[in-house]
Write an enzyme that holds these catalytic residues in place. Structure first.
Site, PDB file in Angstrom:
ATOM      1  N   TYR A 153      68.014  17.454  87.459  1.00 34.60           N
ATOM      2  CA  TYR A 153      66.763  17.925  86.865  1.00 34.60           C
ATOM      3  C   TYR A 153      66.613  17.419  85.435  1.00 34.60           C
ATOM      4  O   TYR A 153      65.567  16.856  85.076  1.00 34.60           O
ATOM      5  CB  TYR A 153      66.701  19.455  86.880  1.00 34.60           C
ATOM      6  CG  TYR A 153      65.517  20.007  86.127  1.00 34.60           C
ATOM      7  CD1 TYR A 153      64.241  19.986  86.693  1.00 34.60           C
ATOM      8  CD2 TYR A 153      65.659  20.531  84.844  1.00 34.60           C
ATOM      9  CE1 TYR A 153      63.146  20.465  85.998  1.00 34.60           C
ATOM     10  CE2 TYR A 153      64.572  21.014  84.145  1.00 34.60           C
ATOM     11  CZ  TYR A 153      63.318  20.989  84.722  1.00 34.60           C
ATOM     12  OH  TYR A 153      62.229  21.458  84.019  1.00 34.60           O
ATOM     13  N   LYS A 196      63.762  14.711  83.802  1.00 32.57           N
ATOM     14  CA  LYS A 196      62.882  15.019  82.681  1.00 32.57           C
ATOM     15  C   LYS A 196      63.114  14.062  81.512  1.00 32.57           C
ATOM     16  O   LYS A 196      62.183  13.733  80.773  1.00 32.57           O
ATOM     17  CB  LYS A 196      63.063  16.475  82.246  1.00 32.57           C
ATOM     18  CG  LYS A 196      62.592  17.477  83.300  1.00 32.57           C
ATOM     19  CD  LYS A 196      61.133  17.217  83.707  1.00 32.57           C
ATOM     20  CE  LYS A 196      60.609  18.225  84.692  1.00 32.57           C
ATOM     21  NZ  LYS A 196      59.193  18.006  85.069  1.00 32.57           N
TER      22      LYS A 196
END
Length: 258
Positions: A152, A156
């Site tokens: 994750y 990002k």
């Protein structure tokens, strides 16, 4: 307002708040999310409260070809696009080797691939406007690696880096590219990511989605490159830029492994 705003992940959380606030400003909207019931409810509310035009499409961005289907849907509407907000995304919490691989590649598809595909498809349409905006939603996790949120945080970081490079490439065009990087936000993200154990901790630091959306839109319209809402989040981002990476990773690991 000239042109429509296209918002992915518009059914809940920050995306919904962005839609509400753009509607208040008189923007016509194209809403995209997985849940048709969420979209229908939001569209009904906005049409009732504001004199704007709204179309919506329920689609899963983790499916290959979804971005092209969105583009073809917009093309069939023959409406001008002046704002693209790539908000759709999700996370998974846990050690990398313990999490199912297909869940992590699914997350990469939504958080990175679909965002890139939509940007590439819609930039020619955005360039047709006198002024246009492209807002990508990252996270404060973009500024450091985060153990147990390894993929994750990496997705990002990609979004942030991609946004800055794209901003430079388009600096002489009508399109202003911005990246919004929220910290903990009251959107249900932690529950969906499997982080129920951190719910109590998150509540102490959560910002409200409406506040994040307001700050994000203000930064977007002011053509800011990077938007980090909230003083604590800005201090966190400043801190990780000035301490050894191994130290920030240890702090993150101790925090998120609880």
């Amino acid at each position: 307002m000239d042109g429509y705003a296209l918002i992915t992940g518009a059914g809940k959380g920050i995306g919904r708040s962005i839609a509400l606030q753009l509607a208040q400003k008189g923007h016509n909207l194209l809403l995209v999310s997985r849940s048709e019931s969420d979209l229908k409810s939001l569209a009904t509310q906005l049409i009732t409260d504001h004199e704007i035009k709204i179309e919506y499409l329920a689609i899963d961005l983790s499916v290959n070809g979804a971005a092209l289907k969105i583009f073809n849907w917009v093309a069939s509407l023959t409406v001008p696009i002046s704002i693209l907000i790539n908000n759709a995304g999700h996370g998974l919490w846990g050690d990398f080797e313990a999490l199912p691989l297909d869940g992590q590649t699914n997350m990469m598809q939504v958080n990175m691939n679909a965002l890139v595909e939509l940007s590439h498809l819609f930039i020619p349409l955005l360039k047709q406007q006198k002024q246009a905006h492209l807002l990508n939603i990252a996270s404060t996790a973009a500024y450091q690696s985060v153990p147990v949120l390894a993929v994750y945080s990496a997705t990002k970081a990609f979004v942030l880096s991609f946004s800055r490079a794209l901003r430079y490439e388009l600096k002489d065009s009508p399109i202003a590219v911005s990246c919004l990087s929220p910290g903990p936000t009251d959107t249900g993200f932690a529950k969906r990511a499997g982080m129920e154990a951190l719910a109590e901790l998150a509540e102490k630091f959560n910002m409200q989605a409406d506040d994040v959306a307001r700050i994000g839109l203000k930064g977007m319209f002011n053509k800011k490159a990077e938007i980090v809402p909230g003083l604590l989040n800005r201090l966190s981002v400043f801190g990780v830029r000035h301490i050894p990476k191994s130290f920030s990773e240890r702090i993150a690991a101790n925090l998120y492994k609880h």
